[in-house]
Design an enzyme around this catalytic site. Sequence first.
Site, PDB file in Angstrom:
ATOM      1  N   ASP A 172      25.363  48.657  46.537  1.00  0.00           N
ATOM      2  CA  ASP A 172      24.495  48.290  45.420  1.00  0.00           C
ATOM      3  C   ASP A 172      23.170  47.801  45.994  1.00  0.00           C
ATOM      4  OD1 ASP A 172      23.295  46.510  43.265  1.00  0.00           O
ATOM      5  OD2 ASP A 172      25.083  47.232  42.230  1.00  0.00           O
ATOM      6  N   ILE A 173      22.051  48.191  45.387  1.00  0.00           N
ATOM      7  CA  ILE A 173      20.748  47.769  45.907  1.00  0.00           C
ATOM      8  C   ILE A 173      20.425  46.318  45.552  1.00  0.00           C
ATOM      9  CG2 ILE A 173      19.797  50.087  46.024  1.00  0.00           C
ATOM     10  CD1 ILE A 173      18.232  49.440  43.438  1.00  0.00           C
ATOM     11  N   GLY A 191      41.159  36.767  42.756  1.00  0.00           N
ATOM     12  CA  GLY A 191      41.108  36.158  41.428  1.00  0.00           C
ATOM     13  C   GLY A 191      42.141  36.699  40.458  1.00  0.00           C
ATOM     14  N   GLN A 192      43.057  37.532  40.950  1.00  0.00           N
ATOM     15  CA  GLN A 192      44.074  38.100  40.060  1.00  0.00           C
ATOM     16  C   GLN A 192      45.092  37.029  39.696  1.00  0.00           C
ATOM     17  OE1 GLN A 192      45.905  41.645  41.604  1.00  0.00           O
ATOM     18  NE2 GLN A 192      47.301  41.845  39.873  1.00  0.00           N
ATOM     19  N   HIS A 252      45.965  46.257  36.192  1.00  0.00           N
ATOM     20  CA  HIS A 252      45.326  46.193  34.880  1.00  0.00           C
ATOM     21  C   HIS A 252      43.808  46.290  35.018  1.00  0.00           C
ATOM     22  CE1 HIS A 252      45.173  42.013  36.291  1.00  0.00           C
ATOM     23  NE2 HIS A 252      44.188  41.812  35.434  1.00  0.00           N
ATOM     24  N   HIS A 276      40.091  45.163  32.716  1.00  0.00           N
ATOM     25  CA  HIS A 276      39.580  44.332  31.623  1.00  0.00           C
ATOM     26  C   HIS A 276      38.685  45.177  30.731  1.00  0.00           C
ATOM     27  CE1 HIS A 276      40.789  40.333  33.245  1.00  0.00           C
ATOM     28  NE2 HIS A 276      40.950  41.099  34.318  1.00  0.00           N
TER      29      HIS A 276
END
Length: 112
Positions: free
Chosen positions: A33-34, A90-91, A97, A99
């Site tokens: 990602d920039i 953070g699961q 699954h 979101h």
Amino acid sequence: MAVTSDCLFCRIVAGEIPATVVHETETTPAFRDIRPRAAAVHGLVIPKSRHADVAALATANPRLAGAVLATCADVAKAEGLTGSTGADGGQEVFHAHAHVLGGQRMGPMVRA
């Protein structure tokens, strides 16, 4: 969905906009990602063909949707992030699954 000149990701796939590619298959590129947010590693995995969202992708080409997920796993492994899943990621519910969020304007994906 047709490739359009105003689609940033279409232009990256076409080679019109440079990207730091970290992994690529016949159907899915992965690149940095920039403007990384809130994580040391922030990459994107996309299908080379244009689909407006994951629901459209899954409807149009379930096999390609699976290829996107497989590429995500390959990139996580290559980036040393395989230990960043589960509780470390953070699961809280240990059943695969995704979101689905909405019902209101959500704003930026991640606030810095």
